[in-house]
Scaffold this active site. Sequence first.
Site, PDB file in Angstrom:
ATOM      1  N   GLU A 155       0.874  -1.179   0.000  1.00 16.22           N
ATOM      2  CA  GLU A 155       0.000   0.000   0.000  1.00 16.22           C
ATOM      3  C   GLU A 155       0.906   1.223   0.000  1.00 16.22           C
ATOM      4  OE1 GLU A 155      -3.338   0.364  -0.015  1.00 16.22           O
ATOM      5  OE2 GLU A 155      -3.810  -1.761  -0.068  1.00 16.22           O
ATOM      6  N   CYS A 190      -1.854   9.537   2.265  1.00 12.30           N
ATOM      7  CA  CYS A 190      -1.480   8.893   0.998  1.00 12.30           C
ATOM      8  C   CYS A 190      -2.377   9.309  -0.149  1.00 12.30           C
ATOM      9  CB  CYS A 190      -1.512   7.381   1.172  1.00 12.30           C
ATOM     10  SG  CYS A 190      -3.106   6.789   1.760  1.00 12.30           S
TER      11      CYS A 190
HETATM   12  P1  NAD Z   1       8.128   4.523   5.268  1.00  5.49           P
HETATM   13  O1  NAD Z   1       8.219   3.746   4.032  1.00  5.49           O
HETATM   14  O2  NAD Z   1       9.229   5.409   5.654  1.00  5.49           O
HETATM   15  O3  NAD Z   1       7.879   3.578   6.552  1.00  5.49           O
HETATM   16  C1  NAD Z   1       6.840   2.652   6.627  1.00  5.49           C
HETATM   17  C2  NAD Z   1       7.261   1.456   7.467  1.00  5.49           C
HETATM   18  O4  NAD Z   1       8.448   0.897   6.921  1.00  5.49           O
HETATM   19  C3  NAD Z   1       7.591   1.799   8.922  1.00  5.49           C
HETATM   20  O5  NAD Z   1       6.975   0.854   9.757  1.00  5.49           O
HETATM   21  C4  NAD Z   1       9.095   1.720   9.008  1.00  5.49           C
HETATM   22  O6  NAD Z   1       9.570   1.269  10.240  1.00  5.49           O
HETATM   23  C5  NAD Z   1       9.425   0.726   7.932  1.00  5.49           C
HETATM   24  N1  NAD Z   1      10.745   0.971   7.342  1.00  5.49           N
HETATM   25  C6  NAD Z   1      11.314   2.173   7.092  1.00  5.49           C
HETATM   26  N2  NAD Z   1      12.538   2.006   6.523  1.00  5.49           N
HETATM   27  C7  NAD Z   1      12.719   0.677   6.412  1.00  5.49           C
HETATM   28  C8  NAD Z   1      13.793  -0.134   5.911  1.00  5.49           C
HETATM   29  N3  NAD Z   1      14.900   0.393   5.396  1.00  5.49           N
HETATM   30  N4  NAD Z   1      13.637  -1.468   5.956  1.00  5.49           N
HETATM   31  C9  NAD Z   1      12.523  -2.030   6.458  1.00  5.49           C
HETATM   32  N5  NAD Z   1      11.502  -1.313   6.950  1.00  5.49           N
HETATM   33  C10 NAD Z   1      11.584   0.015   6.933  1.00  5.49           C
HETATM   34  O7  NAD Z   1       6.782   5.301   5.067  1.00  5.49           O
HETATM   35  P2  NAD Z   1       6.209   6.393   5.988  1.00  5.49           P
HETATM   36  O8  NAD Z   1       7.060   7.593   5.908  1.00  5.49           O
HETATM   37  O9  NAD Z   1       5.893   5.818   7.323  1.00  5.49           O
HETATM   38  O10 NAD Z   1       4.838   6.694   5.235  1.00  5.49           O
HETATM   39  C11 NAD Z   1       4.761   7.586   4.167  1.00  5.49           C
HETATM   40  C12 NAD Z   1       4.531   6.887   2.864  1.00  5.49           C
HETATM   41  O11 NAD Z   1       3.537   5.892   3.003  1.00  5.49           O
HETATM   42  C13 NAD Z   1       4.023   7.809   1.769  1.00  5.49           C
HETATM   43  O12 NAD Z   1       4.615   7.477   0.555  1.00  5.49           O
HETATM   44  C14 NAD Z   1       2.538   7.529   1.741  1.00  5.49           C
HETATM   45  O13 NAD Z   1       1.895   7.848   0.528  1.00  5.49           O
HETATM   46  C15 NAD Z   1       2.513   6.066   2.032  1.00  5.49           C
HETATM   47  N6  NAD Z   1       1.241   5.669   2.612  1.00  5.49           N
HETATM   48  C16 NAD Z   1       0.429   4.861   1.907  1.00  5.49           C
HETATM   49  C17 NAD Z   1      -0.800   4.502   2.430  1.00  5.49           C
HETATM   50  C18 NAD Z   1      -1.752   3.614   1.683  1.00  5.49           C
HETATM   51  O14 NAD Z   1      -2.716   3.172   2.298  1.00  5.49           O
HETATM   52  N7  NAD Z   1      -1.539   3.340   0.424  1.00  5.49           N
HETATM   53  C19 NAD Z   1      -1.180   4.980   3.677  1.00  5.49           C
HETATM   54  C20 NAD Z   1      -0.308   5.803   4.375  1.00  5.49           C
HETATM   55  C21 NAD Z   1       0.919   6.143   3.851  1.00  5.49           C
END
Ligand code: NAD
EC number: 1.2.1.3
Length: 421
Positions: A155, A190
């Site tokens: 997502e 998002c």
């Molecule tokens: P992110 O990708 O930074 O982090 C999300 C998750 O990934 C966290 O739990 C984090 O601990 C983990 N993570 C981060 N770096 C990692 C790594 N190197 N290896 C493994 N895991 C890792 O995203 P964010 O900043 O929390 O959220 C923002 C993004 O999420 C935006 O792009 C937004 O559009 C998207 N988003 C999508 C939805 C949806 O439903 N489609 C909903 C909310 C946010």
Amino acid sequence: MFYQQRVLVSLLRNSIKLALKQLKNWMAPEKAKTSLTTFPASAEIVSEPLGVVLVISAWNYPFLLSIDPVIGAISAGNAVVLKPSELAPASSALLTKLLEQYLDPSAVRVVEGAVTETSALLEQKWDKIFYTGSSKIGRVIMAAAAKHLTPVVLELGGKSPVVVDSDTDLKVTVRRIIVGKWGCNNGQACVSPDYILTTKEYAPKLIDAMKLELEKFYGKNPIESKDMSRIVNSNHFDRLSKLLDEKEVSDKIVYGGEKDRENLKIAPTILLDVPLDSLIMSEEIFGPLLPILTLNNLEESFDVIRSRPKPLAAYLFTHNKKLKERFAATVSAGGIVVNDIAVHLALHTLPFGGVGESGMGAYHGKFSFDAFSHKKAVLYRSLFGDSAVRYPPYSRGKLRLLKALVDSNIFDLFKVLLGLA
Ligand code: NAD
């Protein structure tokens, strides 16, 4: 912000109520048609749990994005490990406490942590990984899952465009765009509008109306409004500042632009005709900045959207029926909403998920149950009516009969049986 949280908790309660009410129906084997090939037989599709699944969620709606997939995972009969985002530490700690307190720990566990902990979790073999977050980390998740042939739901986000036609109700359009952008976590959502496409002729009217309504909602100094979320942390504040501070971008501010790093506040900011190759038009904004791009005619908006990666959502405001239909039929995005912003995610009858760069797989309502189930094909054959046609020694006649059976062509079958073919 309290208001937003209450709405989100209501959404979650609805998801739980729906799952409790519909679970029997969702679980029931689904009858499937059979054909002459397998006659006599009956067939059904049986939903079975995948096993143990991992849910990794994002910080921006920490409860909704954690618990909603968990509802799907438990409904489908799986055990779940939830890894909330470390960027919302209070929510992460509360989720751990509440889920431990109210759910069966042999079925649901929370693991808190950041990259190190998530990487350790990703080394394990899971039966499905459900990830919410950025496309960049989505690639890390998918690569880790590939090692174990683990299926994923990703997502992700993207740059969701809003096309505004001049044939619209300007006031309603503007109010819905404002609340969809700045009213939802100050753009840190998002499905937030990432940029607007409209005609050169209509843009000044749109901007004037936006300024007017923004002032009505958030006052003369919106950065101080209590209804405006702060930016989640200083890294994200600096990331947004970088998008805004590019010379050819900061020149294009027509409204807002105020920042307060100490309190992590950025005012609603509208920009007009920023360069297409600027950072702000290359990355997902995920914050309170909103570029408006102007076009000679609205037709060009289709080319602009098509020339970019597929977004999570695409929005159109218009009264024009033909334009609505063409938009829905030809624009590829996770979801399309005509004449509103983001509200599609509140409808459990619609799948919520991305396409291409904005993700894969979908959830909400029964789609959540399906996302965490294996659809097992079950065929019940009878031991009666065993036909010699499938067994050696083979002959031309048997082949013709077999072909008619495989084609499920009753006409050919009769011809063969009557010796007419
Ligand atoms: P992110 O990708 O930074 O982090 C999300 C998750 O990934 C966290 O739990 C984090 O601990 C983990 N993570 C981060 N770096 C990692 C790594 N190197 N290896 C493994 N895991 C890792 O995203 P964010 O900043 O929390 O959220 C923002 C993004 O999420 C935006 O792009 C937004 O559009 C998207 N988003 C999508 C939805 C949806 O439903 N489609 C909903 C909310 C946010």
